[in-house]
Design a protein around this motif. Structure first.
Motif, PDB file in Angstrom:
ATOM      1  N   ILE A 158      -7.415  -9.370  -5.082  1.00 21.90           N
ATOM      2  CA  ILE A 158      -7.317 -10.475  -4.128  1.00 21.90           C
ATOM      3  C   ILE A 158      -7.625  -9.961  -2.726  1.00 21.90           C
ATOM      4  CG2 ILE A 158      -5.738 -12.116  -3.014  1.00 21.90           C
ATOM      5  CD1 ILE A 158      -4.243 -12.278  -5.709  1.00 21.90           C
ATOM      6  N   ASP A 159      -8.486 -10.662  -2.009  1.00 24.86           N
ATOM      7  CA  ASP A 159      -8.782 -10.348  -0.606  1.00 24.86           C
ATOM      8  C   ASP A 159      -7.832 -11.207   0.232  1.00 24.86           C
ATOM      9  OD1 ASP A 159      -9.763 -10.258   2.035  1.00 24.86           O
ATOM     10  OD2 ASP A 159     -11.810  -9.917   1.328  1.00 24.86           O
ATOM     11  N   TRP A 160      -6.737 -10.606   0.690  1.00 20.80           N
ATOM     12  CA  TRP A 160      -5.656 -11.333   1.368  1.00 20.80           C
ATOM     13  C   TRP A 160      -6.090 -11.892   2.711  1.00 20.80           C
ATOM     14  CZ3 TRP A 160      -1.373 -12.511  -1.328  1.00 20.80           C
ATOM     15  CH2 TRP A 160      -1.185 -11.833  -2.528  1.00 20.80           C
ATOM     16  N   LYS A 161      -7.125 -11.347   3.269  1.00 15.16           N
ATOM     17  CA  LYS A 161      -7.635 -11.832   4.553  1.00 15.16           C
ATOM     18  C   LYS A 161      -8.610 -12.994   4.335  1.00 15.16           C
ATOM     19  CE  LYS A 161     -10.059 -10.085   8.631  1.00 15.16           C
ATOM     20  NZ  LYS A 161     -10.722  -8.932   9.222  1.00 15.16           N
ATOM     21  N   LEU A 162      -9.580 -12.791   3.482  1.00 21.52           N
ATOM     22  CA  LEU A 162     -10.621 -13.782   3.247  1.00 21.52           C
ATOM     23  C   LEU A 162     -10.083 -15.051   2.573  1.00 21.52           C
ATOM     24  CD1 LEU A 162     -13.700 -14.368   3.335  1.00 21.52           C
ATOM     25  CD2 LEU A 162     -13.828 -13.377   1.044  1.00 21.52           C
ATOM     26  N   MET A 163      -9.134 -14.880   1.673  1.00 19.66           N
ATOM     27  CA  MET A 163      -8.633 -15.998   0.871  1.00 19.66           C
ATOM     28  C   MET A 163      -7.318 -16.573   1.396  1.00 19.66           C
ATOM     29  SD  MET A 163     -11.116 -16.180  -1.166  1.00 19.66           S
ATOM     30  CE  MET A 163     -10.473 -17.502  -2.142  1.00 19.66           C
ATOM     31  N   LYS A 164      -7.036 -16.356   2.673  1.00 22.26           N
ATOM     32  CA  LYS A 164      -5.753 -16.735   3.268  1.00 22.26           C
ATOM     33  C   LYS A 164      -5.354 -18.181   2.989  1.00 22.26           C
ATOM     34  CE  LYS A 164      -5.835 -16.899   7.691  1.00 22.26           C
ATOM     35  NZ  LYS A 164      -5.816 -16.515   9.099  1.00 22.26           N
ATOM     36  N   ILE A 165      -6.240 -19.134   3.214  1.00 22.30           N
ATOM     37  CA  ILE A 165      -5.899 -20.548   3.045  1.00 22.30           C
ATOM     38  C   ILE A 165      -5.561 -20.844   1.583  1.00 22.30           C
ATOM     39  CG2 ILE A 165      -6.793 -22.906   3.180  1.00 22.30           C
ATOM     40  CD1 ILE A 165      -8.338 -21.989   5.699  1.00 22.30           C
ATOM     41  N   SER A 166      -6.370 -20.354   0.671  1.00 24.66           N
ATOM     42  CA  SER A 166      -6.122 -20.585  -0.753  1.00 24.66           C
ATOM     43  C   SER A 166      -4.817 -19.938  -1.200  1.00 24.66           C
ATOM     44  CB  SER A 166      -7.271 -20.021  -1.593  1.00 24.66           C
ATOM     45  OG  SER A 166      -8.460 -20.661  -1.265  1.00 24.66           O
TER      46      SER A 166
ATOM     47  N   ILE B 177       4.873 -14.601   2.309  1.00 26.32           N
ATOM     48  CA  ILE B 177       3.642 -15.151   2.893  1.00 26.32           C
ATOM     49  C   ILE B 177       3.865 -15.474   4.376  1.00 26.32           C
ATOM     50  CG2 ILE B 177       2.155 -17.209   2.897  1.00 26.32           C
ATOM     51  CD1 ILE B 177       1.358 -15.083   0.832  1.00 26.32           C
ATOM     52  N   ILE B 178       5.019 -16.049   4.706  1.00 22.49           N
ATOM     53  CA  ILE B 178       5.341 -16.346   6.106  1.00 22.49           C
ATOM     54  C   ILE B 178       5.450 -15.052   6.910  1.00 22.49           C
ATOM     55  CG2 ILE B 178       7.142 -17.240   7.654  1.00 22.49           C
ATOM     56  CD1 ILE B 178       7.728 -19.363   5.464  1.00 22.49           C
ATOM     57  N   ARG B 179       6.096 -14.041   6.346  1.00 21.83           N
ATOM     58  CA  ARG B 179       6.226 -12.757   7.039  1.00 21.83           C
ATOM     59  C   ARG B 179       4.852 -12.115   7.237  1.00 21.83           C
ATOM     60  NH1 ARG B 179       5.340  -7.837   6.689  1.00 21.83           N
ATOM     61  NH2 ARG B 179       4.642  -7.965   4.545  1.00 21.83           N
ATOM     62  N   PHE B 180       4.031 -12.155   6.203  1.00 23.84           N
ATOM     63  CA  PHE B 180       2.736 -11.478   6.242  1.00 23.84           C
ATOM     64  C   PHE B 180       1.747 -12.147   7.196  1.00 23.84           C
ATOM     65  CE2 PHE B 180      -1.582 -10.924   4.433  1.00 23.84           C
ATOM     66  CZ  PHE B 180      -1.717  -9.575   4.685  1.00 23.84           C
ATOM     67  N   TYR B 181       1.561 -13.442   7.059  1.00 26.90           N
ATOM     68  CA  TYR B 181       0.586 -14.147   7.894  1.00 26.90           C
ATOM     69  C   TYR B 181       1.173 -14.628   9.222  1.00 26.90           C
ATOM     70  CZ  TYR B 181      -2.546 -14.296   3.852  1.00 26.90           C
ATOM     71  OH  TYR B 181      -3.355 -13.959   2.805  1.00 26.90           O
ATOM     72  N   GLY B 182       2.484 -14.763   9.290  1.00 32.24           N
ATOM     73  CA  GLY B 182       3.137 -15.267  10.499  1.00 32.24           C
ATOM     74  C   GLY B 182       3.369 -16.759  10.407  1.00 32.24           C
TER      75      GLY B 182
ATOM     76  N   GLU C  83       0.517 -19.026  11.847  1.00 38.62           N
ATOM     77  CA  GLU C  83      -0.691 -19.065  11.028  1.00 38.62           C
ATOM     78  C   GLU C  83      -0.478 -19.935   9.789  1.00 38.62           C
ATOM     79  OE1 GLU C  83      -4.580 -18.371  10.817  1.00 38.62           O
ATOM     80  OE2 GLU C  83      -3.307 -17.655  12.424  1.00 38.62           O
ATOM     81  N   VAL C  84       0.674 -19.783   9.160  1.00 34.28           N
ATOM     82  CA  VAL C  84       0.982 -20.582   7.975  1.00 34.28           C
ATOM     83  C   VAL C  84       1.128 -22.054   8.368  1.00 34.28           C
ATOM     84  CG1 VAL C  84       2.676 -20.979   6.137  1.00 34.28           C
ATOM     85  CG2 VAL C  84       1.998 -18.649   6.723  1.00 34.28           C
TER      86      VAL C  84
ATOM     87  N   LEU D 187      10.119 -23.103   8.254  1.00 37.42           N
ATOM     88  CA  LEU D 187       9.745 -22.088   9.229  1.00 37.42           C
ATOM     89  C   LEU D 187      10.924 -21.570  10.030  1.00 37.42           C
ATOM     90  CD1 LEU D 187       6.441 -23.568  10.628  1.00 37.42           C
ATOM     91  CD2 LEU D 187       6.712 -21.668   9.067  1.00 37.42           C
ATOM     92  N   THR D 188      12.089 -22.142   9.864  1.00 35.98           N
ATOM     93  CA  THR D 188      13.252 -21.691  10.633  1.00 35.98           C
ATOM     94  C   THR D 188      14.001 -20.565   9.957  1.00 35.98           C
ATOM     95  OG1 THR D 188      14.650 -23.395   9.647  1.00 35.98           O
ATOM     96  CG2 THR D 188      13.566 -23.924  11.751  1.00 35.98           C
ATOM     97  N   ARG D 189      13.590 -20.138   8.793  1.00 38.13           N
ATOM     98  CA  ARG D 189      14.307 -19.061   8.096  1.00 38.13           C
ATOM     99  C   ARG D 189      14.153 -17.747   8.772  1.00 38.13           C
ATOM    100  NH1 ARG D 189      12.061 -19.814   2.297  1.00 38.13           N
ATOM    101  NH2 ARG D 189      12.013 -22.008   2.378  1.00 38.13           N
TER     102      ARG D 189
END
Length: 155
Positions: free
Chosen positions: A108-116, A133-138, A141-142, A153-155
């Protein structure tokens, strides 16, 4: 909102440049005032060179900025730059491979496929996977992908 939250990811040289302009201080004269080479200060302001601790302390003292502010900015800038690296991945141990049943998990390309990936994890993932996913992308961004409810998002 705290100033640091607003400027996270900005190169510290940009903040120095902003402060000097705001105070109408010449870059070259300022460099000489803090006993630094004008070329060094210029390279930092342009973002071509990293801020170092000694220089940040001199600048912060002279401009009456909070001690450590510029080095904190440098760290957040370095993190932002590291995330641009295609080898950067989330903590894969937090994901069940079944969430990505139709693809080769290790490729998996975590950068290229971010939206999917975000869509997939929020459709089929559990809380642990979603939190990663929230921690990784922010959060921002999510949230841009418009799949999250604000309460998540408040967690």
């Amino acid at each position: 909102m705290k100033t640091l939250d607003i400027v996270k990811g900005v190169h510290p040289g940009k903040m120095v440049e902003r402060e000097l302009k705001k105070r109408n201080i010449n870059q070259r004269q300022f460099a000489l005032l803090i006993d630094e080479y004008p070329q060094t200060l210029g390279a930092i302001i342009k973002g071509n060179r990293r801020m170092n601790v000694d220089l940040s302390l001199k600048i912060e003292k002279e401009l009456e900025m909070e001690e450590g502010f510029l080095m904190t900015l440098q760290v957040f800038y370095d993190i932002k730059e590291a995330k641009k690296d295609s080898n950067y991945k989330p903590d894969l141990s937090k994901f069940r491979k079944g969430v990505f049943w139709d693809t080769t998990f290790d490729k998996i390309d975590w950068k290229l496929m971010k939206i999917s990936i975000v869509k997939r994890v929020f459709a089929y993932g559990n809380k642990t996977e979603q939190d990663e996913i929230i921690r990784f992308y922010g959060k921002d961004e999510v949230a841009k992908i418009n799949l999250l409810h604000p309460e998540r998002l408040t967690r």
